[in-house]
Write a protein that holds these residues in place. Structure first.
Motif, mmCIF file in Angstrom:
data_model
loop_
_atom_site.group_PDB
_atom_site.id
_atom_site.type_symbol
_atom_site.label_atom_id
_atom_site.label_comp_id
_atom_site.label_asym_id
_atom_site.label_seq_id
_atom_site.Cartn_x
_atom_site.Cartn_y
_atom_site.Cartn_z
ATOM 1 N N THR A 46 -24.942 65.043 39.426
ATOM 2 C CA THR A 46 -25.356 63.735 39.940
ATOM 3 C C THR A 46 -26.348 63.064 38.998
ATOM 4 O OG1 THR A 46 -24.997 64.403 42.249
ATOM 5 C CG2 THR A 46 -26.477 62.542 41.860
ATOM 6 N N GLY A 47 -27.305 63.846 38.504
ATOM 7 C CA GLY A 47 -28.278 63.294 37.576
ATOM 8 C C GLY A 47 -27.622 62.752 36.310
ATOM 9 N N LEU A 48 -26.675 63.494 35.770
ATOM 10 C CA LEU A 48 -25.979 63.050 34.558
ATOM 11 C C LEU A 48 -25.118 61.807 34.830
ATOM 12 C CD1 LEU A 48 -24.837 66.497 33.078
ATOM 13 C CD2 LEU A 48 -26.622 64.977 32.177
ATOM 14 N N PHE A 49 -24.428 61.817 35.965
ATOM 15 C CA PHE A 49 -23.576 60.676 36.307
ATOM 16 C C PHE A 49 -24.420 59.414 36.505
ATOM 17 C CE2 PHE A 49 -20.526 63.874 38.475
ATOM 18 C CZ PHE A 49 -19.965 64.184 37.249
ATOM 19 N N MET A 50 -25.573 59.568 37.136
ATOM 20 C CA MET A 50 -26.445 58.415 37.373
ATOM 21 C C MET A 50 -27.011 57.883 36.061
ATOM 22 S SD MET A 50 -26.851 57.852 40.773
ATOM 23 C CE MET A 50 -28.521 57.331 41.098
ATOM 24 N N GLU A 51 -27.283 58.781 35.146
ATOM 25 C CA GLU A 51 -27.883 58.392 33.873
ATOM 26 C C GLU A 51 -26.875 57.738 32.925
ATOM 27 O OE1 GLU A 51 -29.980 60.545 29.981
ATOM 28 O OE2 GLU A 51 -29.639 61.679 31.826
ATOM 29 N N ARG A 52 -25.651 58.304 32.874
ATOM 30 C CA ARG A 52 -24.706 57.867 31.851
ATOM 31 C C ARG A 52 -23.414 57.268 32.395
ATOM 32 N NH1 ARG A 52 -24.366 63.434 28.874
ATOM 33 N NH2 ARG A 52 -22.454 62.467 28.059
ATOM 34 N N GLY A 53 -23.163 57.427 33.683
ATOM 35 C CA GLY A 53 -21.909 56.950 34.249
ATOM 36 C C GLY A 53 -20.934 58.090 34.428
ATOM 37 N N PHE A 54 -20.175 58.051 35.512
ATOM 38 C CA PHE A 54 -19.276 59.149 35.847
ATOM 39 C C PHE A 54 -18.273 59.433 34.737
ATOM 40 C CE2 PHE A 54 -15.333 60.740 37.801
ATOM 41 C CZ PHE A 54 -15.817 61.864 38.457
#
Length: 217
Positions: A22-30
């Motif tokens: 979730t943190g990565l998706f929020m930061e860079r996009g899914f």
């Protein structure tokens, strides 16, 4: 029965993977994050990620939380004397009152929702989920009412109930995107539920009413 050490470890691992993803998706996009990158950040193997989440989309919409059986299960669990439509509206009202996480009525949900809406595969998953919820509900309504295969009523009622359900989630999404606070959204959604209930007619409130269970001797 208390949770065993193995089960506790699996639950924590699953939670860690989901939180990291979730943190990565929020930061860079899914779409800009790979499963391999999630595995590396969570310090597990790629196979471990897939053991817990068979598809990348499951990291955001896990089947146990975004279940196609949601509406069908609400109807199956309703108490005697209650119609199917009323059961779903009552459950939604309860979830709104307690600010249930599944509705997105928590602080910080706005960016998460925006991330989901920005990923075509997640949008497609949500649309598919809605169709499957409707189909599962129609099946339950047909079973409970003993409807003949050619009877359209179970599908018609299921479509109406699914429509109310989608309307509520759509309203929450619209207001979350606008930056409204959870309390403000909950108040508006409660008023929307009130309006829906006021418009329910006798046919909907009289369809698939759970029969009273006979008392055991």
């Amino acid at each position: 029965m208390s949770e065993g050490l193995r089960e506790k470890h699996k639950r924590r691992t699953r939670r860690r993977i989901a939180d990291v993803a979730t943190g990565l998706f929020m930061e860079r996009g899914f779409d800009r994050v790979t499963v391999a990158e999630v595995a590396e950040a969570a310090e597990v193997s790629v196979n471990t990620v897939y053991n817990y989440f068979p598809a990348k989309e499951d990291l955001v919409l896990p089947p146990d939380q975004a279940s196609p059986r949601r509406l069908a299960e609400i109807v199956r669990e309703r108490p005697p004397g209650q119609a199917a439509a009323q059961a779903v509206l009552d459950r939604l009202r309860e979830e709104v009152e307690r600010r249930d996480r599944s509705l997105g009525l928590t602080e910080g949900f706005g960016p998460f929702f925006a991330m989901m809406r920005g990923a075509p595969t997640l949008v497609a998953r949500l649309e598919e989920l809605g169709h499957r919820m409707n189909d599962e509900l129609a099946t339950v309504l047909a079973e409970e009412t003993g409807a003949a295969p050619e009877d359209p009523l179970p599908r018609v009622v299921a479509a109406q109930i699914s429509g109310y359900h989608s309307l509520i989630f759509g309203e929450i999404g619209r207001r979350v995107t606008a930056g409204e606070r959870p309390g403000t959204i909950a108040k508006a959604v409660t008023e929307l539920l009130d309006a829906i209930e006021e418009m329910l007619g006798a046919p909907m409130l009289g369809y698939a009413v759970r029969e009273e269970r006979p008392c055991s001797e």
